[in-house]
Design a protein around this motif. Structure first.
Motif: not given
Length: 216
Positions: A44-55, A61-65, A93-94
């Motif tokens: 999912r992250l690989k398909g996004i170019q924006s660094t802000v959007k990735k963050a 998604v982090l709470p799942k882990y 990053d987050a």
């Protein structure tokens, strides 16, 4: 997407059991499921170019882990766990720097390495990512807790890494401490200069020396 309390508990128990197994943690079904989840989120992250959007997605998604990470840490799991290594980086990053350092400390203590796609080792990645996080905060005129950088220095200790990487950390610490602790800031900038003459702190050192002279 958040996990139900029952699933969170089950995931944490699976992580503790996997971490305590004598054999490789990779044989644990809980670990395989987490790797699948990780693969899905990485795609999912690989398909996004924006660094802000990735963050933003990493924050989502982090709470799942969390239950898995907590389980491995509670069991003091010594087996290499690639899930935790990605979570460590994503936490930086987050903006969850304390959470990232908690994993980093555990990983370094047990001699873990970054997954195969990474060229940097754990200590180098932590030093550079934390240094850059502080630098970005300062550029955005935001505060950054110097204690987080001091903790990073403590976590990486004397472990081997490029001098330039360690210099970056001292440089960021010097910048963060410039106003509140000029003497300590000067010390870190001088250490950065010793490690890497080209790290760009010469003028900062001159300004701080002048400031300290005038103050006394």
């Amino acid at each position: 997407m958040s996990l139900s309390p029952a699933r969170q508990h089950r995931q944490r128990v699976q992580a503790e059991q996997a971490a305590r197994q004598g054999g490789s943690v990779r044989h644990a079904s809980g670990y395989e499921l987490m790797l699948m989840q990780l693969g899905e989120d990485r795609r999912r992250l690989k398909g996004i170019q924006s660094t802000v959007k990735k963050a933003e997605i990493k924050v989502e998604v982090l709470p799942k882990y969390v239950p898995w990470v907590d389980g491995v840490l509670a069991a003091d799991g010594a087996q290499q766990d690639d899930v935790l290594m990605y979570v460590m980086l994503w936490r930086v990053d987050a903006g969850d720097y304390t959470g990232a350092l908690t994993i980093g400390r555990h990983a370094i203590r047990h001699g873990w390495s970054m997954p195969q796609s990474f060229s940097r080792n754990v200590q180098t990645l932590l030093a550079e990512e934390m240094a850059d996080a502080a630098k970005n905060a300062l550029m955005a005129k935001a505060d950054f807790d110097p204690d987080l950088l001091m903790q990073t220095l403590d976590v990486i200790g004397d472990l081997d890494m490029p001098d330039q990487s360690r210099a970056r950390l001292h440089k960021s610490l010097g910048w963060v401490l410039r106003e509140s602790q000029p003497v300590a800031a000067l010390n870190h900038l001088q250490q950065a200069m010793q490690l890497d003459e080209r790290c760009g702190v010469k003028k900062d050192i001159e300004q701080l020396e002048r400031k300290i002279r005038n103050a006394s």
